[in-house]
Design a protein around this motif. Structure first.
Motif, PDB file in Angstrom:
ATOM      1  N   GLU A  95      28.300 -48.352  57.270  1.00 49.45           N
ATOM      2  CA  GLU A  95      28.544 -47.061  56.628  1.00 49.45           C
ATOM      3  C   GLU A  95      29.835 -46.413  57.138  1.00 49.45           C
ATOM      4  O   GLU A  95      30.119 -45.272  56.809  1.00 49.45           O
ATOM      5  CB  GLU A  95      27.360 -46.111  56.861  1.00 49.45           C
ATOM      6  N   ASP A  96      30.582 -47.130  57.948  1.00 47.98           N
ATOM      7  CA  ASP A  96      31.890 -46.636  58.393  1.00 47.98           C
ATOM      8  C   ASP A  96      32.944 -47.011  57.351  1.00 47.98           C
ATOM      9  O   ASP A  96      32.842 -48.040  56.672  1.00 47.98           O
ATOM     10  CB  ASP A  96      32.288 -47.299  59.719  1.00 47.98           C
ATOM     11  N   ARG A  97      33.948 -46.170  57.252  1.00 47.97           N
ATOM     12  CA  ARG A  97      35.119 -46.489  56.432  1.00 47.97           C
ATOM     13  C   ARG A  97      36.355 -46.108  57.232  1.00 47.97           C
ATOM     14  O   ARG A  97      36.304 -45.194  58.065  1.00 47.97           O
ATOM     15  CB  ARG A  97      35.110 -45.713  55.115  1.00 47.97           C
ATOM     16  N   ALA A 155      35.917 -42.626  59.021  1.00 53.25           N
ATOM     17  CA  ALA A 155      34.775 -41.824  58.564  1.00 53.25           C
ATOM     18  C   ALA A 155      33.502 -42.605  58.867  1.00 53.25           C
ATOM     19  O   ALA A 155      33.447 -43.813  58.653  1.00 53.25           O
ATOM     20  CB  ALA A 155      34.885 -41.541  57.064  1.00 53.25           C
ATOM     21  N   ASP A 156      32.515 -41.913  59.369  1.00 48.59           N
ATOM     22  CA  ASP A 156      31.234 -42.531  59.724  1.00 48.59           C
ATOM     23  C   ASP A 156      30.173 -41.852  58.868  1.00 48.59           C
ATOM     24  O   ASP A 156      29.774 -40.719  59.132  1.00 48.59           O
ATOM     25  CB  ASP A 156      30.982 -42.325  61.227  1.00 48.59           C
ATOM     26  N   GLY A 157      29.741 -42.541  57.830  1.00 49.23           N
ATOM     27  CA  GLY A 157      28.829 -41.934  56.869  1.00 49.23           C
ATOM     28  C   GLY A 157      27.383 -41.968  57.320  1.00 49.23           C
ATOM     29  O   GLY A 157      26.979 -42.762  58.164  1.00 49.23           O
ATOM     30  N   ASP A 191      31.649 -43.590  66.536  1.00 48.00           N
ATOM     31  CA  ASP A 191      30.854 -43.521  67.772  1.00 48.00           C
ATOM     32  C   ASP A 191      30.245 -44.872  68.122  1.00 48.00           C
ATOM     33  O   ASP A 191      29.752 -45.046  69.230  1.00 48.00           O
ATOM     34  CB  ASP A 191      29.787 -42.433  67.674  1.00 48.00           C
ATOM     35  N   GLY A 192      30.284 -45.814  67.199  1.00 47.23           N
ATOM     36  CA  GLY A 192      29.805 -47.165  67.523  1.00 47.23           C
ATOM     37  C   GLY A 192      30.637 -47.818  68.608  1.00 47.23           C
ATOM     38  O   GLY A 192      30.169 -48.718  69.309  1.00 47.23           O
ATOM     39  N   LEU A 193      31.885 -47.361  68.783  1.00 44.89           N
ATOM     40  CA  LEU A 193      32.702 -47.832  69.912  1.00 44.89           C
ATOM     41  C   LEU A 193      32.562 -46.877  71.097  1.00 44.89           C
ATOM     42  O   LEU A 193      32.190 -47.284  72.199  1.00 44.89           O
ATOM     43  CB  LEU A 193      34.180 -47.929  69.519  1.00 44.89           C
ATOM     44  N   VAL A 245      24.919 -51.657  68.589  1.00 46.48           N
ATOM     45  CA  VAL A 245      23.813 -50.850  68.066  1.00 46.48           C
ATOM     46  C   VAL A 245      24.204 -50.107  66.788  1.00 46.48           C
ATOM     47  O   VAL A 245      23.373 -49.846  65.931  1.00 46.48           O
ATOM     48  CB  VAL A 245      23.333 -49.866  69.154  1.00 46.48           C
ATOM     49  N   ASP A 246      25.456 -49.781  66.665  1.00 46.94           N
ATOM     50  CA  ASP A 246      25.910 -48.991  65.513  1.00 46.94           C
ATOM     51  C   ASP A 246      27.067 -49.736  64.836  1.00 46.94           C
ATOM     52  O   ASP A 246      27.594 -50.710  65.376  1.00 46.94           O
ATOM     53  CB  ASP A 246      26.382 -47.614  66.006  1.00 46.94           C
ATOM     54  N   ASN A 247      27.450 -49.269  63.680  1.00 45.51           N
ATOM     55  CA  ASN A 247      28.677 -49.766  63.048  1.00 45.51           C
ATOM     56  C   ASN A 247      29.849 -49.417  63.958  1.00 45.51           C
ATOM     57  O   ASN A 247      29.855 -48.371  64.599  1.00 45.51           O
ATOM     58  CB  ASN A 247      28.907 -49.105  61.691  1.00 45.51           C
ATOM     59  N   PRO A 296      18.357 -38.356  63.021  1.00 49.67           N
ATOM     60  CA  PRO A 296      19.222 -37.630  62.091  1.00 49.67           C
ATOM     61  C   PRO A 296      20.582 -37.403  62.724  1.00 49.67           C
ATOM     62  O   PRO A 296      20.694 -37.084  63.901  1.00 49.67           O
ATOM     63  CB  PRO A 296      18.481 -36.312  61.878  1.00 49.67           C
ATOM     64  N   ARG A 297      21.631 -37.555  61.928  1.00 48.46           N
ATOM     65  CA  ARG A 297      22.970 -37.477  62.480  1.00 48.46           C
ATOM     66  C   ARG A 297      23.508 -36.059  62.491  1.00 48.46           C
ATOM     67  O   ARG A 297      24.367 -35.718  63.281  1.00 48.46           O
ATOM     68  CB  ARG A 297      23.907 -38.383  61.666  1.00 48.46           C
ATOM     69  N   VAL A 298      23.035 -35.250  61.575  1.00 55.27           N
ATOM     70  CA  VAL A 298      23.573 -33.897  61.509  1.00 55.27           C
ATOM     71  C   VAL A 298      22.514 -32.919  61.957  1.00 55.27           C
ATOM     72  O   VAL A 298      21.398 -32.942  61.474  1.00 55.27           O
ATOM     73  CB  VAL A 298      24.021 -33.544  60.085  1.00 55.27           C
TER      74      VAL A 298
END
Ligand code: MG
Length: 436
Positions: free
Chosen positions: A24-26, A37-39, A188-190, A226-228, A291-293
């Motif tokens: 979901e990253d762009r 952007a991290d969607g 934040d995946g990095l 763990v994350d994109n 939840p991210r937000v």
């Protein structure tokens, strides 16, 4: 050096990681703008939001300025909200966005969320942005130490995102730069999984930015993936010829494809998500994501509330129906004591909860009653009738056939002369004796 400072070498790498079902990253690495952007959002909505954000900053016309980027980000926020409100599949989608460009020989950075910008200079890494995240805010207030924040279970909850509010608050900063500086923007995946020291060491050891971007992604994957993971790198230079990333990357979607003339972002994105493949299996295999937000209390109307109220009404109606049916139901059943009884209620047990109560014992041994005569729900009259039949057929004690007791024999009548004279002789007496 005679010419103005420019971004002369750029590279990007993006990877889905080792846990998430999709990326979901762009990212954007098209001079003069770089961005990540991290969607976030259900299904593939996060990808749509991130792509809208990245497209918005890529479409800013030259000369790109901080003001131009800000206007594009604010418009992207409105566009994301409009798509989220009109397409139920996109409800609640949002994205971080961190973008940078050079303006008047300075680095301009605009950001919303927790995708970070760093400056790497002379082997040292310095974080330029402040995360819009819950733990970062707690660290700023002194409630959490930076070490506690790194391990905090809610460290990925952000307090700002495009799509979260009607008006987005964009932080901007301007940074003096010099030739040789490297700007790093990452999701934040990095930054969550690779320390600043490791990032700096990786940048120092890679011969080119392209190799460095790839190495940073590999580091994050080695830390669990763990994350994109998305990384964009840009080096500041002067007169030298620009070196661009040739586009080779591990990104599932390294950057949005260029739009054709006249086509709007919304048209492309809405069209692009129709008929999306089912990811149910992949989503189920992914670990639950916090939840991210962090949403302000009471400022957004929950879309779940009507559904929750509806489910509550259904449950109450169901319970009331069961109670009503149970109040009119009787069952002829075997009691634990081995006798047939009539119970009031439903012939159902939910674990320790029995939905019927004993009403009448029949005294009929269960052993003497065929199994098919027991169980089943009845009205009260029908249950009484069945029980009475069982009592009649199986419950009465054995009774011998009733035989009339023998009548005692009549003793012979004494001779009485006056009777004999009156009857007219012994013949009458003989008839009387023969009579039964
Ligand atoms: Mg992320």
């Amino acid at each position: 050096m005679s010419g103005p400072l420019r971004l002369v070498e750029i590279a990007q790498a993006s990877d889905v990681g080792r846990v998430r079902p999709h990326n979901e990253d762009r990212s954007l690495a098209e001079l003069p703008v770089i961005a990540v952007a991290d969607g976030m959002g259900g299904a593939k909505a996060g990808e749509v939001a991130a792509e809208m954000a990245v497209h918005a900053v890529s479409a800013v016309e030259a000369p790109v300025s901080q003001a131009g980027l800000r206007a594009a980000i604010e418009q992207a926020n409105r566009d994301i909200r409009r798509v989220a409100e009109t397409d139920p599949d996109k409800a609640g989608m949002g994205t971080t966005l961190t973008a940078a460009t050079l303006e008047d020989g300075r680095l301009s950075v605009l950001h919303v969320g927790d995708s970070r910008a760093y400056l790497w200079r002379d082997g040292e890494l310095r974080q330029l942005t402040h995360d819009h995240s819950m733990v970062a805010e707690l660290v700023r207030r002194g409630t959490l130490s930076p070490q506690e924040a790194e391990r905090h279970p809610h460290r990925n909850v952000i307090t700002r995102a495009l799509g979260a509010e009607a008006e987005v608050q964009v932080d901007t900063l301007s940074q003096a730069i010099q030739p040789g500086d490297v700007v790093l923007i990452c999701s934040d995946g990095l930054s969550t999984y690779v320390s600043d020291a490791d990032i700096a060491a990786t940048l120092a050891s890679a011969p080119r930015l392209k190799a460095a971007a790839r190495a940073l992604v590999d580091r994050a994957n080695a830390a669990g993936g763990v994350d994109n993971i998305t990384v964009v790198l840009a080096r500041v230079g002067g007169d030298e010829a620009p070196v661009s990333d040739d586009g080779e990357s591990t990104a599932e979607h390294p950057r949005p494809p260029a739009l054709e003339g006249g086509q709007t972002a919304e048209m492309r994105i809405v069209g692009g998500v129709r008929g999306r493949a089912s990811r149910a299996g992949a989503e189920a295999a992914a670990p639950a994501r916090a939840p991210r937000v962090l949403e302000p209390v009471g400022r957004r109307r929950s879309r779940l509330r009507p559904a929750v109220v509806g489910i509550g009404v259904l449950i109450v109606a169901l319970v009331a129906s069961v109670a009503w049916i149970g109040s009119r139901t009787y069952v002829v059943e075997a009691s634990p004591g081995g006798q047939v009884r009539v119970a009031h209620g439903l012939p159902v047990s939910l674990g320790p909860l029995d939905l019927s109560t004993p009403w009448q014992d029949t005294g009929v041994p269960t052993a003497s009653v065929p199994g098919e005569d027991l169980g089943g729900a009845h009205g009260q009259g029908e249950a009484v009738e069945i029980a009475a039949g069982l009592v009649w057929r199986h419950g009465l004690p054995e009774v011998a056939s009733i035989v009339a007791p023998p009548e005692p024999r009549t003793p012979p009548a004494p001779d009485r002369p006056e009777d004999g004279a009156a009857d007219g002789g012994g013949g009458a007496a003989g008839d009387g004796a023969a009579a039964p």
